[in-house]
Scaffold this motif. Structure first.
Motif, PDB file in Angstrom:
ATOM      1  N   MET A 182       0.835  -1.211   0.000  1.00 49.84           N
ATOM      2  CA  MET A 182       0.000   0.000   0.000  1.00 49.84           C
ATOM      3  C   MET A 182       0.865   1.253   0.000  1.00 49.84           C
ATOM      4  O   MET A 182       0.625   2.190  -0.774  1.00 49.84           O
ATOM      5  CB  MET A 182      -0.914  -0.008   1.236  1.00 49.84           C
ATOM      6  N   GLU A 183       1.863   1.260   0.863  1.00 51.04           N
ATOM      7  CA  GLU A 183       2.727   2.444   0.977  1.00 51.04           C
ATOM      8  C   GLU A 183       3.522   2.686  -0.298  1.00 51.04           C
ATOM      9  O   GLU A 183       3.791   3.839  -0.664  1.00 51.04           O
ATOM     10  CB  GLU A 183       3.644   2.301   2.188  1.00 51.04           C
ATOM     11  N   ALA A 184       3.863   1.611  -1.006  1.00 55.55           N
ATOM     12  CA  ALA A 184       4.572   1.751  -2.288  1.00 55.55           C
ATOM     13  C   ALA A 184       3.690   2.440  -3.325  1.00 55.55           C
ATOM     14  O   ALA A 184       4.195   3.026  -4.290  1.00 55.55           O
ATOM     15  CB  ALA A 184       5.008   0.381  -2.806  1.00 55.55           C
ATOM     16  N   ARG A 185       2.381   2.375  -3.106  1.00 56.04           N
ATOM     17  CA  ARG A 185       1.423   3.036  -3.996  1.00 56.04           C
ATOM     18  C   ARG A 185       0.983   4.394  -3.434  1.00 56.04           C
ATOM     19  O   ARG A 185       0.056   5.021  -3.967  1.00 56.04           O
ATOM     20  CB  ARG A 185       0.201   2.140  -4.196  1.00 56.04           C
ATOM     21  N   GLY A 186       1.626   4.824  -2.361  1.00 55.10           N
ATOM     22  CA  GLY A 186       1.324   6.138  -1.801  1.00 55.10           C
ATOM     23  C   GLY A 186       0.161   6.175  -0.832  1.00 55.10           C
ATOM     24  O   GLY A 186      -0.342   7.252  -0.508  1.00 55.10           O
ATOM     25  N   VAL A 187      -0.281   5.011  -0.348  1.00 54.18           N
ATOM     26  CA  VAL A 187      -1.397   4.961   0.603  1.00 54.18           C
ATOM     27  C   VAL A 187      -0.893   4.409   1.928  1.00 54.18           C
ATOM     28  O   VAL A 187      -0.484   3.254   2.010  1.00 54.18           O
ATOM     29  CB  VAL A 187      -2.546   4.083   0.071  1.00 54.18           C
ATOM     30  N   LYS A 188      -0.927   5.252   2.945  1.00 57.73           N
ATOM     31  CA  LYS A 188      -0.476   4.812   4.272  1.00 57.73           C
ATOM     32  C   LYS A 188      -1.670   4.281   5.065  1.00 57.73           C
ATOM     33  O   LYS A 188      -2.730   4.908   5.080  1.00 57.73           O
ATOM     34  CB  LYS A 188       0.165   5.999   5.008  1.00 57.73           C
ATOM     35  N   PRO A 189      -1.542   3.122   5.703  1.00 62.43           N
ATOM     36  CA  PRO A 189      -2.644   2.625   6.526  1.00 62.43           C
ATOM     37  C   PRO A 189      -3.054   3.658   7.574  1.00 62.43           C
ATOM     38  O   PRO A 189      -2.194   4.297   8.206  1.00 62.43           O
ATOM     39  CB  PRO A 189      -2.068   1.370   7.183  1.00 62.43           C
ATOM     40  N   ALA A 190      -4.357   3.825   7.752  1.00 60.27           N
ATOM     41  CA  ALA A 190      -4.855   4.788   8.738  1.00 60.27           C
ATOM     42  C   ALA A 190      -4.606   4.307  10.162  1.00 60.27           C
ATOM     43  O   ALA A 190      -4.567   5.111  11.097  1.00 60.27           O
ATOM     44  CB  ALA A 190      -6.349   5.028   8.513  1.00 60.27           C
ATOM     45  N   LEU A 191      -4.425   2.989  10.311  1.00 65.86           N
ATOM     46  CA  LEU A 191      -4.192   2.396  11.627  1.00 65.86           C
ATOM     47  C   LEU A 191      -3.390   1.113  11.435  1.00 65.86           C
ATOM     48  O   LEU A 191      -3.655   0.358  10.502  1.00 65.86           O
ATOM     49  CB  LEU A 191      -5.538   2.078  12.293  1.00 65.86           C
ATOM     50  N   ARG A 192      -2.390   0.894  12.290  1.00 62.11           N
ATOM     51  CA  ARG A 192      -1.602  -0.347  12.249  1.00 62.11           C
ATOM     52  C   ARG A 192      -1.604  -0.924  13.650  1.00 62.11           C
ATOM     53  O   ARG A 192      -1.064  -0.322  14.580  1.00 62.11           O
ATOM     54  CB  ARG A 192      -0.173  -0.053  11.768  1.00 62.11           C
ATOM     55  N   GLU A 193      -2.243  -2.107  13.817  1.00 63.63           N
ATOM     56  CA  GLU A 193      -2.417  -2.701  15.134  1.00 63.63           C
ATOM     57  C   GLU A 193      -2.072  -4.186  15.125  1.00 63.63           C
ATOM     58  O   GLU A 193      -2.007  -4.816  14.064  1.00 63.63           O
ATOM     59  CB  GLU A 193      -3.883  -2.550  15.591  1.00 63.63           C
ATOM     60  N   SER A 194      -1.886  -4.738  16.331  1.00 67.08           N
ATOM     61  CA  SER A 194      -1.708  -6.182  16.504  1.00 67.08           C
ATOM     62  C   SER A 194      -2.677  -6.663  17.577  1.00 67.08           C
ATOM     63  O   SER A 194      -2.995  -5.925  18.519  1.00 67.08           O
ATOM     64  CB  SER A 194      -0.278  -6.516  16.935  1.00 67.08           C
ATOM     65  N   ILE A 195      -3.144  -7.899  17.408  1.00 67.39           N
ATOM     66  CA  ILE A 195      -3.974  -8.531  18.424  1.00 67.39           C
ATOM     67  C   ILE A 195      -3.312  -9.846  18.834  1.00 67.39           C
ATOM     68  O   ILE A 195      -2.336 -10.279  18.210  1.00 67.39           O
ATOM     69  CB  ILE A 195      -5.410  -8.807  17.914  1.00 67.39           C
ATOM     70  N   THR A 196      -3.853 -10.469  19.857  1.00 69.01           N
ATOM     71  CA  THR A 196      -3.386 -11.790  20.270  1.00 69.01           C
ATOM     72  C   THR A 196      -4.395 -12.827  19.810  1.00 69.01           C
ATOM     73  O   THR A 196      -5.580 -12.732  20.138  1.00 69.01           O
ATOM     74  CB  THR A 196      -3.226 -11.859  21.802  1.00 69.01           C
ATOM     75  N   ALA A 197      -3.932 -13.787  19.018  1.00 68.77           N
ATOM     76  CA  ALA A 197      -4.825 -14.827  18.495  1.00 68.77           C
ATOM     77  C   ALA A 197      -5.412 -15.652  19.633  1.00 68.77           C
ATOM     78  O   ALA A 197      -4.767 -15.866  20.660  1.00 68.77           O
ATOM     79  CB  ALA A 197      -4.066 -15.733  17.530  1.00 68.77           C
ATOM     80  N   GLY A 198      -6.647 -16.111  19.434  1.00 68.10           N
ATOM     81  CA  GLY A 198      -7.267 -17.010  20.398  1.00 68.10           C
ATOM     82  C   GLY A 198      -8.053 -16.339  21.502  1.00 68.10           C
ATOM     83  O   GLY A 198      -8.664 -17.020  22.330  1.00 68.10           O
ATOM     84  N   GLU A 199      -8.061 -14.999  21.534  1.00 65.69           N
ATOM     85  CA  GLU A 199      -8.842 -14.315  22.563  1.00 65.69           C
ATOM     86  C   GLU A 199     -10.330 -14.383  22.232  1.00 65.69           C
ATOM     87  O   GLU A 199     -10.718 -14.644  21.094  1.00 65.69           O
ATOM     88  CB  GLU A 199      -8.376 -12.859  22.709  1.00 65.69           C
ATOM     89  N   LYS A 200     -11.156 -14.145  23.230  1.00 67.94           N
ATOM     90  CA  LYS A 200     -12.612 -14.247  23.063  1.00 67.94           C
ATOM     91  C   LYS A 200     -13.274 -12.897  22.880  1.00 67.94           C
ATOM     92  O   LYS A 200     -14.477 -12.820  22.615  1.00 67.94           O
ATOM     93  CB  LYS A 200     -13.229 -14.948  24.287  1.00 67.94           C
ATOM     94  N   ASP A 201     -12.498 -11.825  23.017  1.00 71.09           N
ATOM     95  CA  ASP A 201     -13.095 -10.487  22.944  1.00 71.09           C
ATOM     96  C   ASP A 201     -12.142  -9.533  22.224  1.00 71.09           C
ATOM     97  O   ASP A 201     -11.026  -9.294  22.698  1.00 71.09           O
ATOM     98  CB  ASP A 201     -13.392  -9.983  24.360  1.00 71.09           C
ATOM     99  N   TYR A 202     -12.594  -9.015  21.098  1.00 71.83           N
ATOM    100  CA  TYR A 202     -11.804  -8.026  20.352  1.00 71.83           C
ATOM    101  C   TYR A 202     -12.527  -6.686  20.299  1.00 71.83           C
ATOM    102  O   TYR A 202     -12.327  -5.892  19.377  1.00 71.83           O
ATOM    103  CB  TYR A 202     -11.509  -8.539  18.938  1.00 71.83           C
ATOM    104  N   SER A 203     -13.370  -6.430  21.304  1.00 74.20           N
ATOM    105  CA  SER A 203     -14.125  -5.182  21.319  1.00 74.20           C
ATOM    106  C   SER A 203     -13.202  -3.966  21.447  1.00 74.20           C
ATOM    107  O   SER A 203     -13.536  -2.879  20.959  1.00 74.20           O
ATOM    108  CB  SER A 203     -15.151  -5.184  22.459  1.00 74.20           C
ATOM    109  N   GLY A 204     -12.049  -4.139  22.095  1.00 79.44           N
ATOM    110  CA  GLY A 204     -11.086  -3.040  22.189  1.00 79.44           C
ATOM    111  C   GLY A 204     -10.583  -2.632  20.816  1.00 79.44           C
ATOM    112  O   GLY A 204     -10.500  -1.437  20.493  1.00 79.44           O
ATOM    113  N   LEU A 205     -10.261  -3.611  19.993  1.00 84.07           N
ATOM    114  CA  LEU A 205      -9.835  -3.332  18.620  1.00 84.07           C
ATOM    115  C   LEU A 205     -10.977  -2.693  17.837  1.00 84.07           C
ATOM    116  O   LEU A 205     -10.762  -1.698  17.127  1.00 84.07           O
ATOM    117  CB  LEU A 205      -9.387  -4.622  17.914  1.00 84.07           C
ATOM    118  N   VAL A 206     -12.168  -3.254  17.983  1.00 85.76           N
ATOM    119  CA  VAL A 206     -13.332  -2.718  17.255  1.00 85.76           C
ATOM    120  C   VAL A 206     -13.557  -1.254  17.613  1.00 85.76           C
ATOM    121  O   VAL A 206     -13.842  -0.422  16.734  1.00 85.76           O
ATOM    122  CB  VAL A 206     -14.585  -3.576  17.540  1.00 85.76           C
TER     123      VAL A 206
END
Length: 364
Positions: A182-206
């Motif tokens: 994306m960045e090579a095409r001039g588009v920077k991600p508006a947000l870059r995040e990581s989560i932990t796989a296997g969790e039961k709640d991703y409401s914080g990310l949402v």
């Protein structure tokens, strides 16, 4: 004395005959249990039918194949344990593992023991370490990441795109490649995040996605997390389109995400179910009530690859197989396979797919 020598001679002949007609052990390894067990089930079903079909045609070099199954649950330590078990069983060939985080450490064990392996793991480091025993029958993340990144730039102009990974070797590697493309095409991600796989709640990310006005989520990781994120986004009133990678081919995504699965795009190799040369095998799977989606046909192809390489080499010894695989070209249900010096598929290809009504197909 002469009698004893003759008896010993007959004993050796008998032993040689028994050895000559012993089964050839081949193996698969992947997540047969755990949250990604549906992928392991695909691999097992594909390999089992391939072994049955090969044996029905006379086996390999006059011997029958016997399939060993290893369960690593996508855990790197467990993968190493599985690899050591398979080495002790003296397998001639391994198709595995599935998660790149398992394949990378396990491949070191197989390499030391001089056992050839085929894999669908896509992290570049699978083949960038100089191991001679490993052959990748899928493309790489630095190939599918470019396809995904370019598609996002071309089709979601003006939309806010987040790039998120699950911290795994596969997930982070893919997410990094999408962001780079994306960045090579001039588009920077508006947000870059990581989560932990296997969790039961991703409401914080949402919540973060909603606050940032994100409309498109590029995700590096597995289908189980995507399904949960989509459900929780819907509950929060956030409509998301997701772009994932090859692990989104699992129909368990539809079961878990429901209609929200129709918002999932993903990259995957050309669908082997559409390969005319594979029609008879596809029919055989479907007649057995197995839909050959995802990695089913890849596991079948891996066993074909071993059988063809052994026939060409007239041997199942490591050096002979490795040479045959490196130099040869092989016809399989996923198409023609040949490999470069690193062990990568010479003709990788990635298409963009979308889930619709419980089925995935190429984006029109």
């Amino acid at each position: 004395m002469k009698t004893r020598i003759l008896a010993a001679g007959f004993g050796l002949l008998s032993l040689a005959a028994t050895s000559a007609w012993a089964d050839i052990l081949v193996a698969i390894a992947g997540p047969m249990t755990g949250q990604y067990a549906s992928a392991g089930d695909q691999i097992r079903k594909g390999a089992e039918l391939a072994v049955a079909d090969i044996n029905a045609k006379g086996g390999v070099l006059g011997q029958k194949l016997k399939l060993e199954i290893g369960d690593d649950a996508c855990d790197p330590k467990q993968a190493v344990s599985v690899a050591n078990t398979m080495v002790n069983k003296k397998i001639a060939f391994m198709h595995g593992h599935w998660c790149s985080s398992s394949t990378i450490p396990a491949s070191e064990v197989y390499n030391e023991a001089q056992i050839v392996m085929a894999t669908v793991s896509t992290n570049p480091q699978v083949t960038e370490r100089g191991l001679k025993n490993i052959f990748r029958i899928m493309g790489r993340d630095d190939q599918q990441g470019v396809v995904a990144g370019n598609y996002l730039v071309d089709h979601f102009k003006g939309k806010k795109i987040a790039v998120v990974d699950d911290k795994s070797a596969y997930g982070k590697g893919l997410a990094d490649e999408i962001a780079k493309a994306m960045e090579a095409r001039g588009v920077k991600p508006a947000l870059r995040e990581s989560i932990t796989a296997g969790e039961k709640d991703y409401s914080g990310l949402v919540s973060k996605l909603k606050s940032a006005g994100i409309e498109v989520l590029a995700f590096g990781g597995y289908h189980t997390e995507v399904a949960l994120i989509l459900r929780q986004a819907q509950q929060a009133g956030l409509k998301l389109t997701v772009m994932g990678g090859d692990t989104m081919t699992n129909s368990e995504l539809v079961t878990a995400a429901g209609p929200m699965a129709d918002n999932v795009l993903f990259t995957f190799a050309p669908d082997p179910r559409k390969n005319p040369a594979a029609a008879a095998v596809v029919k055989k799977f479907r007649d057995a009530k197995v839909e050959p989606e995802g990695y089913v046909m890849y596991a079948y192809a891996a066993m074909q690859l071993f059988a063809e390489a052994a026939q060409k080499a007239k041997s199942t010894k490591y050096k002979d197989l490795e040479k045959a695989l490196r130099e040869g070209s092989f016809d399989t249900v996923i198409g023609k396979l040949s490999f470069d010096a690193k062990g990568d598929n010479k003709l990788p290809g990635f298409m963009v797919y979308q889930w619709k009504g419980g089925q995935y197909d190429y984006v029109k």
